[in-house]
Design a protein around this motif. Sequence first.
Motif, PDB file in Angstrom:
ATOM      1  N   SER A  90       1.161  -1.326   0.154  1.00 48.66           N
ATOM      2  CA  SER A  90       0.102   0.134   0.156  1.00 48.66           C
ATOM      3  C   SER A  90       1.120   1.563   0.405  1.00 48.66           C
ATOM      4  CB  SER A  90      -0.944   0.184   1.624  1.00 48.66           C
ATOM      5  OG  SER A  90       0.048   0.046   2.280  1.00 48.66           O
ATOM      6  N   HIS A  91       0.612   2.099  -1.013  1.00 52.09           N
ATOM      7  CA  HIS A  91       0.965   3.467  -0.743  1.00 52.09           C
ATOM      8  C   HIS A  91       0.059   4.617  -0.683  1.00 52.09           C
ATOM      9  CE1 HIS A  91       3.440   7.071  -1.753  1.00 52.09           C
ATOM     10  NE2 HIS A  91       4.407   6.362  -1.486  1.00 52.09           N
ATOM     11  N   ASP A  92      -0.125   5.103   0.620  1.00 50.23           N
ATOM     12  CA  ASP A  92      -0.661   6.059   0.960  1.00 50.23           C
ATOM     13  C   ASP A  92      -2.482   5.656   0.549  1.00 50.23           C
ATOM     14  OD1 ASP A  92       1.153   9.004   0.582  1.00 50.23           O
ATOM     15  OD2 ASP A  92       0.224   7.308   2.334  1.00 50.23           O
ATOM     16  N   SER A  93      -3.225   6.125  -0.581  1.00 51.28           N
ATOM     17  CA  SER A  93      -4.407   6.024  -0.965  1.00 51.28           C
ATOM     18  C   SER A  93      -3.993   4.655  -1.770  1.00 51.28           C
ATOM     19  CB  SER A  93      -5.048   7.315  -1.502  1.00 51.28           C
ATOM     20  OG  SER A  93      -3.882   8.060  -2.491  1.00 51.28           O
ATOM     21  N   LYS A  94      -2.963   4.214  -2.259  1.00 49.59           N
ATOM     22  CA  LYS A  94      -3.372   3.281  -3.282  1.00 49.59           C
ATOM     23  C   LYS A  94      -2.912   1.563  -3.235  1.00 49.59           C
ATOM     24  CE  LYS A  94      -3.566   5.756  -7.603  1.00 49.59           C
ATOM     25  NZ  LYS A  94      -3.200   5.869  -9.074  1.00 49.59           N
ATOM     26  N   ILE A  95      -3.665   0.851  -3.043  1.00 48.58           N
ATOM     27  CA  ILE A  95      -3.323  -0.843  -2.871  1.00 48.58           C
ATOM     28  C   ILE A  95      -2.962  -1.706  -3.479  1.00 48.58           C
ATOM     29  CG2 ILE A  95      -5.526  -1.795  -2.423  1.00 48.58           C
ATOM     30  CD1 ILE A  95      -4.312  -3.010   0.497  1.00 48.58           C
TER      31      ILE A  95
ATOM     32  N   VAL B 108      -8.007   2.839  -2.245  1.00 51.98           N
ATOM     33  CA  VAL B 108      -8.682   2.459  -1.395  1.00 51.98           C
ATOM     34  C   VAL B 108      -9.607   2.281  -1.225  1.00 51.98           C
ATOM     35  CG1 VAL B 108      -8.589   2.283   1.564  1.00 51.98           C
ATOM     36  CG2 VAL B 108      -6.404   2.229  -0.392  1.00 51.98           C
ATOM     37  N   ASP B 109     -10.240   3.747  -2.031  1.00 51.40           N
ATOM     38  CA  ASP B 109     -11.424   4.418  -1.884  1.00 51.40           C
ATOM     39  C   ASP B 109     -12.701   3.868  -2.299  1.00 51.40           C
ATOM     40  OD1 ASP B 109     -11.161   6.587   0.178  1.00 51.40           O
ATOM     41  OD2 ASP B 109     -10.470   8.020  -1.261  1.00 51.40           O
ATOM     42  N   ASP B 110     -11.706   3.340  -3.494  1.00 49.38           N
ATOM     43  CA  ASP B 110     -13.181   1.797  -4.359  1.00 49.38           C
ATOM     44  C   ASP B 110     -12.715   0.848  -4.017  1.00 49.38           C
ATOM     45  OD1 ASP B 110     -12.833   4.612  -6.175  1.00 49.38           O
ATOM     46  OD2 ASP B 110     -11.335   3.833  -7.412  1.00 49.38           O
ATOM     47  N   ILE B 111     -12.538   0.655  -3.034  1.00 47.10           N
ATOM     48  CA  ILE B 111     -13.394  -1.060  -1.799  1.00 47.10           C
ATOM     49  C   ILE B 111     -14.604  -0.894  -1.528  1.00 47.10           C
ATOM     50  CG2 ILE B 111     -12.339  -2.093  -0.686  1.00 47.10           C
ATOM     51  CD1 ILE B 111      -9.427  -2.531  -1.552  1.00 47.10           C
ATOM     52  N   VAL B 112     -15.291  -1.761  -1.907  1.00 51.30           N
ATOM     53  CA  VAL B 112     -16.279  -1.152  -1.327  1.00 51.30           C
ATOM     54  C   VAL B 112     -16.842  -2.004  -0.289  1.00 51.30           C
ATOM     55  CG1 VAL B 112     -19.153  -2.063  -1.487  1.00 51.30           C
ATOM     56  CG2 VAL B 112     -17.593  -1.039  -3.253  1.00 51.30           C
TER      57      VAL B 112
ATOM     58  N   ILE C 297      -4.755  -1.697   5.230  1.00 53.26           N
ATOM     59  CA  ILE C 297      -5.219  -0.957   4.872  1.00 53.26           C
ATOM     60  C   ILE C 297      -5.023   0.330   5.780  1.00 53.26           C
ATOM     61  CG2 ILE C 297      -7.877   0.200   4.601  1.00 53.26           C
ATOM     62  CD1 ILE C 297      -8.235  -2.179   2.448  1.00 53.26           C
ATOM     63  N   ASN C 298      -5.151   0.112   6.561  1.00 58.37           N
ATOM     64  CA  ASN C 298      -5.187   0.124   8.099  1.00 58.37           C
ATOM     65  C   ASN C 298      -5.830   1.342   7.871  1.00 58.37           C
ATOM     66  OD1 ASN C 298      -4.495   0.912  11.013  1.00 58.37           O
ATOM     67  ND2 ASN C 298      -2.179   1.049  10.359  1.00 58.37           N
ATOM     68  N   ARG C 299      -7.583   1.890   7.730  1.00 62.44           N
ATOM     69  CA  ARG C 299      -8.010   3.131   7.924  1.00 62.44           C
ATOM     70  C   ARG C 299      -9.394   2.982   8.785  1.00 62.44           C
ATOM     71  NH1 ARG C 299      -8.815   5.319   2.338  1.00 62.44           N
ATOM     72  NH2 ARG C 299     -11.017   5.518   3.555  1.00 62.44           N
ATOM     73  N   ALA C 300     -10.052   3.796   9.530  1.00 64.30           N
ATOM     74  CA  ALA C 300     -10.815   4.102  10.729  1.00 64.30           C
ATOM     75  C   ALA C 300     -11.952   3.144   9.894  1.00 64.30           C
ATOM     76  CB  ALA C 300     -11.025   4.536  11.285  1.00 64.30           C
ATOM     77  N   ASP C 301     -12.593   4.250   8.648  1.00 63.31           N
ATOM     78  CA  ASP C 301     -13.385   3.356   7.708  1.00 63.31           C
ATOM     79  C   ASP C 301     -13.899   2.219   7.252  1.00 63.31           C
ATOM     80  OD1 ASP C 301     -11.708   4.263   6.397  1.00 63.31           O
ATOM     81  OD2 ASP C 301     -12.908   5.565   4.864  1.00 63.31           O
ATOM     82  N   PHE C 302     -13.019   1.765   8.055  1.00 65.55           N
ATOM     83  CA  PHE C 302     -13.384   0.105   7.467  1.00 65.55           C
ATOM     84  C   PHE C 302     -13.472  -0.568   8.828  1.00 65.55           C
ATOM     85  CE2 PHE C 302     -11.206   1.671   3.503  1.00 65.55           C
ATOM     86  CZ  PHE C 302     -11.739   0.612   2.482  1.00 65.55           C
ATOM     87  N   PHE C 303     -14.535  -1.406   8.582  1.00 63.19           N
ATOM     88  CA  PHE C 303     -14.440  -2.310   9.812  1.00 63.19           C
ATOM     89  C   PHE C 303     -15.184  -3.590   9.431  1.00 63.19           C
ATOM     90  CE2 PHE C 303     -18.325   0.242   8.752  1.00 63.19           C
ATOM     91  CZ  PHE C 303     -19.550  -0.597   8.411  1.00 63.19           C
TER      92      PHE C 303
ATOM     93  N   GLY D 232     -17.003   1.733   5.048  1.00 59.67           N
ATOM     94  CA  GLY D 232     -17.829   2.673   5.720  1.00 59.67           C
ATOM     95  C   GLY D 232     -18.508   3.911   4.548  1.00 59.67           C
ATOM     96  N   GLN D 233     -17.641   3.989   3.863  1.00 59.49           N
ATOM     97  CA  GLN D 233     -17.871   5.026   2.866  1.00 59.49           C
ATOM     98  C   GLN D 233     -19.378   4.810   1.919  1.00 59.49           C
ATOM     99  OE1 GLN D 233     -15.195   7.383   0.410  1.00 59.49           O
ATOM    100  NE2 GLN D 233     -13.684   5.997   1.808  1.00 59.49           N
TER     101      GLN D 233
END
Length: 121
Positions: free
Chosen positions: A7-12, A25-29, A61-67, A77-78
């Motif tokens: 991963s690199h910031d916003s991409k994986i 990462v934002d494109d992953i549902v 990914i390590n982001r709070a909006d993923f659960f 979560g988006q």
Amino acid sequence: MQAIMQSHDSKIVLSTPNHFYIIEVDDIVFCQQTNAKTKVSLQSGEQLSIDFPIEGIRKKINRADFFQPQDNCLVNGQYVSKLQRIEGPEILLDNGQVFSISPERKQEIKHFLEKITRIQI
């Protein structure tokens, strides 16, 4: 063969036997694990099947909006449009996908909800 994930910031980077996919990462549902395979569902409707466990994806990914509403899935979560609290708690995503919330994961869902600005009537 283990899928390579970087991963690199916003991409994986996700790898399948034939391709390397560079994904926002934002494109992953959501991601859902069945046996040894994990299905990664993208906003475009495309689905990738990789040999990498959910826990590994979550760490990358390590982001709070993923659960995780269940042990075998990871949700962005988006894309959550509705949470049902009565008659079996469930999460409904924008694309119509529904995931039940396991009792062990209710606290994680509450934590996610606390981070969202909301108006309650």
